[in-house]
Design a protein around this motif. Sequence first.
Motif, short mmCIF file in Angstrom:
data_model
loop_
_atom_site.label_atom_id
_atom_site.label_comp_id
_atom_site.label_asym_id
_atom_site.label_seq_id
_atom_site.Cartn_x
_atom_site.Cartn_y
_atom_site.Cartn_z
N LYS A 59 57.62 84.98 38.12
CA LYS A 59 56.82 84.25 39.12
C LYS A 59 56.52 85.20 40.28
CE LYS A 59 55.26 80.10 40.64
NZ LYS A 59 54.38 79.20 39.90
N GLU A 118 53.41 83.13 44.70
CA GLU A 118 53.62 81.75 45.08
C GLU A 118 52.37 80.92 44.79
OE1 GLU A 118 55.90 78.63 46.32
OE2 GLU A 118 56.54 80.72 46.21
N GLY A 155 53.29 81.27 36.29
CA GLY A 155 54.25 82.33 36.03
C GLY A 155 53.96 83.06 34.73
N ASN A 209 64.34 84.87 39.93
CA ASN A 209 62.92 84.54 39.90
C ASN A 209 62.51 83.74 38.67
OD1 ASN A 209 59.88 85.78 39.18
ND2 ASN A 209 60.21 85.14 41.31
N LYS A 229 61.88 80.12 39.41
CA LYS A 229 60.69 79.77 40.18
C LYS A 229 59.52 79.47 39.24
CE LYS A 229 63.10 80.79 43.87
NZ LYS A 229 62.79 81.85 44.83
N ARG A 230 59.58 80.05 38.03
CA ARG A 230 58.56 79.75 37.00
C ARG A 230 58.80 78.38 36.38
NH1 ARG A 230 59.49 80.81 31.35
NH2 ARG A 230 57.62 80.27 30.14
N SER A 280 60.60 79.01 47.41
CA SER A 280 59.42 79.87 47.37
C SER A 280 59.81 81.27 46.87
CB SER A 280 58.78 79.96 48.75
OG SER A 280 59.71 80.46 49.69
N VAL A 281 58.81 82.04 46.45
CA VAL A 281 59.04 83.41 46.02
C VAL A 281 59.27 84.28 47.26
CG1 VAL A 281 58.07 85.39 44.80
CG2 VAL A 281 57.59 83.08 43.98
N THR A 282 60.39 84.98 47.29
CA THR A 282 60.78 85.73 48.48
C THR A 282 60.50 87.22 48.33
OG1 THR A 282 63.02 86.13 47.67
CG2 THR A 282 62.63 84.05 48.86
N GLU A 306 62.92 88.96 46.07
CA GLU A 306 62.58 88.92 44.65
C GLU A 306 61.51 89.94 44.29
OE1 GLU A 306 62.21 84.62 43.22
OE2 GLU A 306 62.55 84.42 45.38
N ILE A 307 60.49 90.06 45.15
CA ILE A 307 59.44 91.04 44.89
C ILE A 307 60.05 92.45 44.78
CG2 ILE A 307 57.37 92.14 45.83
CD1 ILE A 307 56.82 89.35 44.85
#
Length: 429
Positions: free
Chosen positions: A222, A225, A229, A279, A282-283, A417-419, A422-423
Amino acid sequence: MRRVEVIEDFERQFNNLRSKSIRYFEVAFQDLSGVIRGRILKPGKADDILKGFRVDAFSTGFTSVENSDVHLLPDPHTLRLYRTRMGIVGFLIGDFYIDGKPFELYPRNALKEVVGGLRKELLLGAELEFYLARNYKPLDMGGYMDLSPYTVNHEVLLEIIENAREAGVEVKAGHHEVGPGQYEIVPPPLNPLELADTVVFLKKLVWETAARSGLQATFMPKPFEGLPGNGMHLHISYVSGGRNLLVEEGELTSMGSSLIGGLLTYARPFTLLTNPTVNSYKRLTPGFEAPVYLSWGRGNRSTMIRVPVGLEGLSGTVEFRLPDSSGNIYLKVLSTVFSVSKGLEDNIKPPPECHCNVFESKGLERVPQSLGEALEIAGKGVNGIEPLKPFIEKISEAKRKEWIAYLQSLNGHDHGSVTQWEIKEYFYR
């Protein structure tokens, strides 16, 4: 083919490649968490590759620090030639050995042993989804199977497919996926070990092809945001003597039902292997076509297990929609093959088929909603998964540290949320 014959064949290939000015070779492996690692070699003779090299198995997640030396021996059967920023390079995948014997906790070694014991022809296909990006933003504004030259960038997709073909991987199809900048490629069905090796190679090839165009490619489950995904749906077929054992005359067989039953029975304890990162979860949220509930259906894209429908009834494969392409592909395939085998051996029957939109259903058992929950479920275990317990226990050690590091990065505020954590952790894996 005996080892000596394999070596002689590789030496002939190597001398031919040297005559064509191919100088560099990558010998790669996946660490326990799925990171593709390895060494770039400029060999003078074939044995400079074949003799392998020492690897720190502690830093790659496999052993304790006081017993960290393993030897990586390349498998000559995995040799692929592909275009990189260094020119055409040879790519091989290796295996871990200790004291001259295959290292038992190395997933590829375990998968080789399992595949060698399969009685019937089990084939796996994979849908590899990824985003193409520039400066961490989706490359285009295209949508599902969009062919418009004004909204998609098929030049890079076609270059990926052509580069794979030159390397001996005949990608069957490729298209733009639902998300902007999102694409999918589909390698041919292969035996489980060959499929896992091909996924490792294709990930490296996609990265290299994108980088040559000044782009980024990510298989992160993911990455963006609010956008769909990246999954890695696995398509399972099972044949004997050319006869499809899962579907006959367009209908699901008893074996097909048992195979589905096995996948659903072991999905939750094995989610740590099929969806192994922070992550990943999140998907796995409603609204983006990723599976959330343990369910199956014919042609139903809201279910975890889908039996695709063809021109004349069911198409002959079973699609497992839960996995993503993060983590160690050999563990992912190993757990899938184990679930399939247990379903067939124990004649596990699945729950009733879902004919509705599963996202709107109630009362169905759900997949874990976080890496923390996946760790908890895997820790409890279920009867019958003893062959995979050593892998689950070992990867759990690493994933607990990962989960704690993620929670610490949030300062106690997880909004789902995607943080940026994670990135940084997953975008290039």
